[in-house]
Design an enzyme around this catalytic site. Structure first.
Site, PDB file in Angstrom:
ATOM      1  CG  MET A  24      62.207  25.360  41.386  1.00  0.00           C
ATOM      2  SD  MET A  24      60.758  24.337  41.132  1.00  0.00           S
ATOM      3  CE  MET A  24      61.481  22.717  41.079  1.00  0.00           C
ATOM      4  CG  HIS A  31      71.363  25.345  41.985  1.00  0.00           C
ATOM      5  ND1 HIS A  31      71.146  24.213  42.740  1.00  0.00           N
ATOM      6  CD2 HIS A  31      70.289  25.465  41.172  1.00  0.00           C
ATOM      7  CE1 HIS A  31      69.977  23.689  42.413  1.00  0.00           C
ATOM      8  NE2 HIS A  31      69.434  24.419  41.463  1.00  0.00           N
ATOM      9  N   GLY A 149      70.888  25.664  33.402  1.00  0.00           N
ATOM     10  CA  GLY A 149      71.721  24.477  33.261  1.00  0.00           C
ATOM     11  C   GLY A 149      71.275  23.606  32.094  1.00  0.00           C
ATOM     12  CD  GLU A 150      74.824  22.594  27.774  1.00  0.00           C
ATOM     13  OE1 GLU A 150      75.553  21.637  28.077  1.00  0.00           O
ATOM     14  OE2 GLU A 150      75.023  23.318  26.782  1.00  0.00           O
ATOM     15  CE  LYS A 151      69.748  16.540  36.515  1.00  0.00           C
ATOM     16  NZ  LYS A 151      68.426  17.126  36.696  1.00  0.00           N
TER      17      LYS A 151
HETATM   18  O1  PAF Z   1      65.078  24.445  36.827  1.00  0.00           O
HETATM   19  C1  PAF Z   1      64.453  24.885  37.808  1.00  0.00           C
HETATM   20  O2  PAF Z   1      64.938  24.928  38.924  1.00  0.00           O
HETATM   21  C2  PAF Z   1      63.042  25.392  37.605  1.00  0.00           C
HETATM   22  O3  PAF Z   1      62.365  24.669  36.626  1.00  0.00           O
HETATM   23  C3  PAF Z   1      62.963  26.899  37.310  1.00  0.00           C
HETATM   24  C4  PAF Z   1      63.670  27.255  36.012  1.00  0.00           C
HETATM   25  C5  PAF Z   1      63.604  27.676  38.452  1.00  0.00           C
HETATM   26  C6  PAF Z   1      61.508  27.345  37.178  1.00  0.00           C
HETATM   27  O4  PAF Z   1      60.790  27.078  38.341  1.00  0.00           O
END
Ligand code: PAF
Length: 286
Positions: A24, A31, A149-151
């Site tokens: 997002m 990330h 991610g596992e978070k």
């Molecule tokens: O973890 C996220 O950033 C969001 O929940 C995702 C997987 C991109 C879905 O909008």
């Protein structure tokens, strides 16, 4: 690195069978680590940036969620990302948001998504919105592997079960779990950490501290008690601090020892207006 808004343009680029990292935006090193793992898979990497309205409740932070496309692209560019997919709400939900919300509410979700006492109890509809958008993104991107991610552990378990349950739709797509990346003091990296004031940033360390204590406890009930105690003493409002079966997320007998089978300690807690989550494997070797 291409920045693509139009799903048709994405399809025309022959990036199918890529490594895919859905996000997002408001990207951070957590990330970055997903992208590095995807790149190590040897396939072109596609990252999506889409603040998905259907996974936010009416009183949640959709409007104020940070939108930082320029700095996101600056983080991604040196990592060798082939394309950043930044669709509009209309591109993802062509029949409109109302129809998307109805569709999301009607989804048949895997059991892990609706397990009582976890995300669905605190954020009703959130994981359904995640399932809806992730399914849409998978359809559009057509990746071979997707990195989570596992978070967001329950999200990861949901996506994995969702893909496993519908191979006709998702083909051989592999869901790759990626370890949580932490600040040097233990705080799990999160886009929402930027909401924290200086004092809250210190109090937020209660989550990783609580998980450490949980891992040191012999029995599930001691682990849960230790987590609650730390969170309360640091002024956090606990939504849940529990130990669950690591695969099904079902409650485990609280008198058993944490090591009898793979279990996971999971926390959601509020600090002022910010909601934080974290989790850890209860296995001693992790
Ligand atoms: O973890 C996220 O950033 C969001 O929940 C995702 C997987 C991109 C879905 O909008």
């Amino acid at each position: 690195m291409r920045i693509i808004e139009d799903p048709a343009e994405l399809s025309s680029l022959s990036l199918r069978r890529c490594g895919f990292v859905p996000t997002m935006g408001a990207l951070h090193e957590g990330h970055g680590s997903l992208v590095r793992l995807a790149a190590a898979g040897g396939r072109p990497v596609v990252v999506s940036i889409f603040v998905n309205p259907t996974q936010f409740g009416p009183k949640e932070d959709y409007a104020r969620y940070p939108r930082t496309l320029d700095s996101d692209c600056a983080l991604l560019e040196p990592l060798g990302v082939a394309a950043v997919f930044v669709p509009s709400v209309e591109a993802i939900y062509p029949r409109g948001l109302e129809a998307a919300r109805v569709e999301s509410a009607a989804l048949a979700l895997p059991d892990v998504a609706t397990m009582p006492g976890l995300e669905d109890s605190c954020r009703p509809g959130h994981l359904a919105g995640v399932a809806l958008v992730v399914g849409r993104l998978f359809d559009l991107v057509g990746a071979s592997a997707a990195y989570f991610g596992e978070k967001d552990f329950q999200q990861l378990r949901l996506v994995d079960d969702m893909v496993e349950a519908d191979r006709a739709r998702f083909g051989g797509l592999k869901i790759v779990p990626c370890a949580t990346i932490r600040e040097t003091d233990g705080l799990a990296m999160s886009s929402r950490n930027r909401y924290l004031s200086a004092d809250e940033r210190i109090a937020a360390l209660a989550l990783s501290r609580a998980l450490q204590l949980a891992r040191a406890a012999e029995r599930v009930k001691d682990a849960e008690a230790a987590m609650h105690e730390v969170l309360v003493s640091c002024g956090l409002e606990t939504e849940y601090a529990v130990v669950r079966d690591a695969r099904t997320l079902m409650p485990v007998d609280e008198s058993t020892t944490a090591l009898v089978r793979p279990t996971r300690a999971l926390i959601a807690a509020r600090l002022g207006h910010t909601r934080l989550i974290d989790n850890a494997s209860m296995a001693r070797e992790h």
